[in-house]
Design a protein around this motif. Structure first.
Motif, PDB file in Angstrom:
ATOM      1  N   TRP A 330      -2.012   9.653  10.201  1.00  0.00           N
ATOM      2  CA  TRP A 330      -1.330   8.439   9.918  1.00  0.00           C
ATOM      3  C   TRP A 330      -2.429   7.304  10.158  1.00  0.00           C
ATOM      4  CZ3 TRP A 330      -0.494   4.109  12.790  1.00  0.00           C
ATOM      5  CH2 TRP A 330       0.400   3.179  12.315  1.00  0.00           C
ATOM      6  N   MET A 333      -4.987   7.314   7.676  1.00  0.00           N
ATOM      7  CA  MET A 333      -4.539   7.015   6.212  1.00  0.00           C
ATOM      8  C   MET A 333      -4.663   5.558   6.377  1.00  0.00           C
ATOM      9  SD  MET A 333      -0.550   7.257   4.697  1.00  0.00           S
ATOM     10  CE  MET A 333      -0.255   5.815   5.942  1.00  0.00           C
ATOM     11  N   LYS A 334      -4.020   4.795   7.219  1.00  0.00           N
ATOM     12  CA  LYS A 334      -4.099   3.487   7.236  1.00  0.00           C
ATOM     13  C   LYS A 334      -5.425   2.848   7.195  1.00  0.00           C
ATOM     14  CE  LYS A 334       0.193   2.133   8.173  1.00  0.00           C
ATOM     15  NZ  LYS A 334       1.124   1.160   7.172  1.00  0.00           N
ATOM     16  N   LYS A 337      -6.878   3.540   3.629  1.00  0.00           N
ATOM     17  CA  LYS A 337      -6.014   2.525   2.604  1.00  0.00           C
ATOM     18  C   LYS A 337      -7.128   1.092   2.671  1.00  0.00           C
ATOM     19  CE  LYS A 337      -1.647   2.620   1.811  1.00  0.00           C
ATOM     20  NZ  LYS A 337      -0.287   2.688   1.953  1.00  0.00           N
ATOM     21  N   GLN A 359      -5.171   8.555  -1.761  1.00  0.00           N
ATOM     22  CA  GLN A 359      -4.177   9.295  -2.328  1.00  0.00           C
ATOM     23  C   GLN A 359      -3.565  10.582  -1.586  1.00  0.00           C
ATOM     24  OE1 GLN A 359      -2.468   8.459  -5.596  1.00  0.00           O
ATOM     25  NE2 GLN A 359      -3.453   6.519  -5.057  1.00  0.00           N
ATOM     26  N   GLU A 362      -2.121   9.924   1.994  1.00  0.00           N
ATOM     27  CA  GLU A 362      -0.757   9.265   1.714  1.00  0.00           C
ATOM     28  C   GLU A 362       0.344  10.504   1.437  1.00  0.00           C
ATOM     29  OE1 GLU A 362       0.589   5.695  -0.362  1.00  0.00           O
ATOM     30  OE2 GLU A 362      -1.486   5.412  -0.503  1.00  0.00           O
ATOM     31  N   ARG A 363      -0.337  11.618   0.484  1.00  0.00           N
ATOM     32  CA  ARG A 363       0.567  12.789   0.431  1.00  0.00           C
ATOM     33  C   ARG A 363       0.804  13.424   1.539  1.00  0.00           C
ATOM     34  NH1 ARG A 363      -2.338  14.882  -3.799  1.00  0.00           N
ATOM     35  NH2 ARG A 363      -2.869  16.815  -2.487  1.00  0.00           N
ATOM     36  N   GLU A 366       3.070  12.166   4.169  1.00  0.00           N
ATOM     37  CA  GLU A 366       4.608  12.223   3.788  1.00  0.00           C
ATOM     38  C   GLU A 366       5.170  13.810   3.738  1.00  0.00           C
ATOM     39  OE1 GLU A 366       4.535  10.746  -0.345  1.00  0.00           O
ATOM     40  OE2 GLU A 366       4.427   8.681   0.192  1.00  0.00           O
TER      41      GLU A 366
END
Length: 429
Positions: A330, A333-334, A337, A359, A362-363, A366
């Protein structure tokens, strides 16, 4: 070296009432160093900074005296000093507090450095969002002009210097020195091809030196204290004091001045330890573009050599501390981005690569990731590292490659979660 608070150097005036005022600065040894400097020759000053071993505090750690010596001796073209106060790295927050609390230390450093490099114009490029900081710097520059410390024939020395405070266009890429120069010239902030290097053809195609705020603010102390005094702090190859910006899950986040080579264990003692006693999980030694460290790296000396030997970089000493409640994928990912958003788009590996990295991450976060995604991430990182126009691309891959290196299980767990929730995948296994 113990974790006892050291006698502050760079931050010694920060807590004085109205520390940003000229009157306060002058009461506390302010504007004594530049008088000494103007009495010497530019060559003597460059040699002094070389002898002191001052290294660039903006992240690269390049020896400041050596950088100054690249400036040509002749003055057939104007020489420029540009201060990089863009400070856009996630986690970095040392230059803005320095300029807010003690702007005159930067201005005095600018006068000395400009004299050493035969520059008569200096630009301080501050990120546009830092409005309060820009106002305070402008007020300090006005005070310096009124006192006769800037302008024509400073204190009868025959040396002229004008300082301009410039509000940047608010982009992370403008922290890269050549993109900063393009932005300063009124163009879109994009990195330039090097060579030519700024020392030969920088701002307005004239000889230019770009230095970080903390680097230049250290110069008056070196002039007053001498090279040997400066070398008493820090380590042999990374001498001097450093401002460590500690944020995240600690009891007292903030700016902590300590000698280079201080460890995270010692810094945690200074800032009251981990917040609520939840153990440390991972941390960055110098902002999000430096590879992650874990709890195993508590005793790595935080100087330019120590951080590199342990597999990361000292960077801007933006120490971001995360406890065991934080998911590494996480956090990665932050950060990714952010790099995707801030890529200037000039070169394909970074423009396309950061988009795909974001991309995929993020996937995965999730819960829709696959094991192949980890290999794809590393493959994309491999295609960006060393192939991008500037260091933004290299910085963007650092959290991902180091995150997977130390916490691959967490990335795999996201794939397992996916497998458990997909009947066709469960049947296949």
């Amino acid at each position: 070296m113990s974790a006892d608070p050291i006698t502050p150097v760079l931050t010694k005036r920060w807590l004085s009432p109205q520390s940003w005022r000229l009157a306060t600065y002058e009461k506390l040894e302010g504007y004594t160093a530049f008088r000494k400097a103007l009495a010497g020759t530019p060559e003597q000053l460059v040699q002094l900074v070389k002898d002191a071993g001052l290294r660039g505090r903006g992240g690269a750690g390049f020896p400041a005296g050596v950088k100054w010596s690249f400036m040509p001796k002749d003055e057939s073209k104007p020489h420029y000093l540009v201060i990089n106060a863009d400070e856009g790295e996630p986690g970095t927050c040392k230059d803005i507090p320095l300029m807010m609390a003690d702007p005159h230390s930067l201005i005095e450093g600018c006068i000395i450095a400009s004299y050493a490099m035969r520059a008569h114009r200096c630009f301080i490029y501050v990120r546009g969002e830092a409005l309060h900081c820009i106002r305070r710097l402008n007020a300090a520059v006005r005070e310096a002009y009124d006192a006769g410390y800037l302008g024509k024939n400073i204190l009868g020395s025959g040396f002229d210097l004008d300082i301009t405070v410039h509000a940047g266009a608010g982009a992370y890429i403008c922290g890269e020195e050549t993109a900063l120069l393009d932005s300063l010239e009124g163009r879109r902030g994009q990195p330039r091809l090097k060579p030519p290097f700024p020392a030969a053809a920088g701002l307005y195609a004239a000889p230019t030196t770009v230095n970080n705020v903390e680097t230049i603010a250290s110069v008056p102390y070196i002039v007053n204290g001498g090279a040997d005094w400066f070398r008493q702090m820090g380590t042999e190859k990374s001498p001097g004091p450093k401002i460590y910006s500690i944020s995240g899950h600690v009891e007292r986040p903030g700016q902590y001045e300590a000698p280079l080579g201080t460890t995270l264990r010692e810094l945690l003692e200074l800032c009251g330890g981990m917040k609520d006693g939840i153990p440390l999980k991972f941390w960055t030694p110098g902002g999000s573009s430096t590879p992650l460290f874990t709890a195993e790296h508590l005793d790595v000396p935080l100087d330019f050599e120590g951080a590199a030997e342990a597999g990361s970089m000292l960077g801007t000493t933006a120490v971001q501390v995360f406890n065991e409640t934080v998911s590494v994928p996480w956090a990665v990912m932050k950060w990714t981005k952010f790099y995707e958003h801030e890529s200037c788009g000039k070169c394909t590996p970074c423009r396309e690569g950061t988009y795909w990295l974001a991309q995929i991450l993020e996937r995965m976060v999730e819960g829709r990731g696959t094991e192949e995604d980890i290999d794809t991430l590393l493959d994309v990182c491999d295609n960006i590292l060393g192939r991008a126009f500037c260091a933004l691309g290299d910085g963007a891959v650092s959290p991902i490659t180091s995150g997977i290196k130390y916490f691959r299980d967490e990335f795999l767990a996201l794939c397992d979660k996916n497998r458990a929730s997909s009947p066709e995948l469960v049947g296949a296994s």
